[in-house]
Design a protein around this motif. Structure first.
Motif, PDB file in Angstrom:
ATOM      1  N   ASN A 166     -38.732   6.805 -45.960  1.00  0.00           N
ATOM      2  CA  ASN A 166     -37.242   7.692 -46.307  1.00  0.00           C
ATOM      3  C   ASN A 166     -36.514   6.697 -47.236  1.00  0.00           C
ATOM      4  O   ASN A 166     -35.230   7.358 -47.298  1.00  0.00           O
ATOM      5  N   ARG A 167     -36.758   5.553 -47.637  1.00  0.00           N
ATOM      6  CA  ARG A 167     -35.868   4.909 -48.341  1.00  0.00           C
ATOM      7  C   ARG A 167     -35.861   5.030 -49.915  1.00  0.00           C
ATOM      8  O   ARG A 167     -37.045   5.980 -50.398  1.00  0.00           O
ATOM      9  N   VAL A 168     -34.758   5.377 -50.362  1.00  0.00           N
ATOM     10  CA  VAL A 168     -34.401   5.613 -51.805  1.00  0.00           C
ATOM     11  C   VAL A 168     -34.566   4.286 -52.601  1.00  0.00           C
ATOM     12  O   VAL A 168     -33.901   3.165 -52.402  1.00  0.00           O
ATOM     13  N   HIS A 169     -35.674   4.288 -53.643  1.00  0.00           N
ATOM     14  CA  HIS A 169     -35.660   3.209 -54.341  1.00  0.00           C
ATOM     15  C   HIS A 169     -34.927   3.449 -55.766  1.00  0.00           C
ATOM     16  O   HIS A 169     -34.788   4.604 -56.163  1.00  0.00           O
ATOM     17  N   GLY A 170     -34.254   2.095 -56.316  1.00  0.00           N
ATOM     18  CA  GLY A 170     -33.440   2.400 -57.380  1.00  0.00           C
ATOM     19  C   GLY A 170     -32.079   2.102 -56.997  1.00  0.00           C
ATOM     20  O   GLY A 170     -31.213   2.117 -57.881  1.00  0.00           O
ATOM     21  N   CYS A 171     -31.940   1.885 -55.830  1.00  0.00           N
ATOM     22  CA  CYS A 171     -30.584   1.416 -55.258  1.00  0.00           C
ATOM     23  C   CYS A 171     -30.320  -0.037 -54.971  1.00  0.00           C
ATOM     24  O   CYS A 171     -31.445  -0.363 -54.463  1.00  0.00           O
ATOM     25  N   GLU A 172     -29.202  -0.679 -55.471  1.00  0.00           N
ATOM     26  CA  GLU A 172     -29.091  -2.239 -55.135  1.00  0.00           C
ATOM     27  C   GLU A 172     -29.196  -2.257 -53.431  1.00  0.00           C
ATOM     28  O   GLU A 172     -29.673  -3.192 -52.918  1.00  0.00           O
ATOM     29  N   SER A 173     -28.407  -1.267 -52.919  1.00  0.00           N
ATOM     30  CA  SER A 173     -28.106  -1.270 -51.436  1.00  0.00           C
ATOM     31  C   SER A 173     -29.380  -0.605 -50.719  1.00  0.00           C
ATOM     32  O   SER A 173     -30.077   0.133 -51.526  1.00  0.00           O
ATOM     33  N   ARG A 174     -29.494  -0.738 -49.704  1.00  0.00           N
ATOM     34  CA  ARG A 174     -30.418   0.042 -48.710  1.00  0.00           C
ATOM     35  C   ARG A 174     -29.956   1.357 -48.581  1.00  0.00           C
ATOM     36  O   ARG A 174     -28.937   1.439 -48.154  1.00  0.00           O
ATOM     37  N   VAL A 175     -30.729   2.461 -49.047  1.00  0.00           N
ATOM     38  CA  VAL A 175     -30.265   3.946 -48.827  1.00  0.00           C
ATOM     39  C   VAL A 175     -31.607   4.515 -48.122  1.00  0.00           C
ATOM     40  O   VAL A 175     -32.560   4.472 -48.714  1.00  0.00           O
ATOM     41  N   TRP A 176     -31.211   5.394 -47.241  1.00  0.00           N
ATOM     42  CA  TRP A 176     -32.198   6.177 -46.622  1.00  0.00           C
ATOM     43  C   TRP A 176     -31.979   7.613 -46.680  1.00  0.00           C
ATOM     44  O   TRP A 176     -30.867   8.053 -46.579  1.00  0.00           O
ATOM     45  N   LEU A 177     -32.715   8.555 -46.775  1.00  0.00           N
ATOM     46  CA  LEU A 177     -32.457  10.065 -47.071  1.00  0.00           C
ATOM     47  C   LEU A 177     -33.618  10.811 -46.317  1.00  0.00           C
ATOM     48  O   LEU A 177     -34.725  10.659 -46.444  1.00  0.00           O
ATOM     49  N   VAL A 178     -33.092  11.653 -45.697  1.00  0.00           N
ATOM     50  CA  VAL A 178     -34.069  12.766 -44.841  1.00  0.00           C
ATOM     51  C   VAL A 178     -33.719  14.152 -45.653  1.00  0.00           C
ATOM     52  O   VAL A 178     -32.198  14.327 -45.511  1.00  0.00           O
ATOM     53  N   ALA A 179     -34.684  14.893 -45.588  1.00  0.00           N
ATOM     54  CA  ALA A 179     -34.375  16.269 -46.033  1.00  0.00           C
ATOM     55  C   ALA A 179     -34.994  17.068 -45.061  1.00  0.00           C
ATOM     56  O   ALA A 179     -36.168  16.899 -44.471  1.00  0.00           O
ATOM     57  N   GLU A 180     -34.232  18.478 -44.791  1.00  0.00           N
ATOM     58  CA  GLU A 180     -34.726  19.553 -43.848  1.00  0.00           C
ATOM     59  C   GLU A 180     -34.411  20.614 -44.724  1.00  0.00           C
ATOM     60  O   GLU A 180     -33.548  20.934 -45.158  1.00  0.00           O
TER      61      GLU A 180
END
Length: 136
Positions: A46-60
């Motif tokens: 669920n991690r979004v790569h391309g961000c300097e900080s750690r970002v997680w994204l979940v979709a439904e």
């Protein structure tokens, strides 16, 4: 294209704010409104790569409309994510693909606060949203 209700609320709030100090406080408040992600969702898939900080994204997908949850370790980025989610919640796949991120943050008066790395990171989040919706 019509905006989701939360996006209208964000526009009204940010348009009422005077100067960067008020917008920064408002940005932090919006970040505090993000629903926290459970630790089970904070995984590499669920991690979004391309961000300097750690970002997680979940979709439904609910009735052909997309609902997203996102989180980050960085407080300012959580605010920006909350505003991005306000703009895209409940959109269908085609409408999601048409979202103009720069125009949205310009409408909010936040374009100057988007450093190139933050802008790239938010574009990576939007791109990941489009990928998830396209492959569902």
């Amino acid at each position: 294209m019509s905006l989701p209700q939360q996006a209208h609320e964000a526009l009204e709030a940010f348009n009422r704010s005077q100067g960067w100090d008020q917008r920064a406080r408002l940005l932090m408040q919006w970040g505090d409104r993000l629903q926290p992600l459970d630790d089970e969702h904070k995984v590499e898939a669920n991690r979004v790569h391309g961000c300097e900080s750690r970002v997680w994204l979940v979709a439904e997908r609910v009735d052909d409309r997309w609902q997203f949850k996102a989180s980050s370790d960085a407080r300012l980025l959580r605010g920006l994510l909350a505003l991005l989610l306000a703009r895209v919640q409940g959109l269908g796949s085609h409408a999601l693909a048409d979202v103009d991120l720069r125009a949205w943050f310009t409408q909010l008066g936040l374009e100057r606060q988007l450093s190139p790395s933050r802008s790239n990171g938010l574009h990576a989040v939007l791109q990941r949203m489009a990928e998830l919706s396209a492959h569902a």
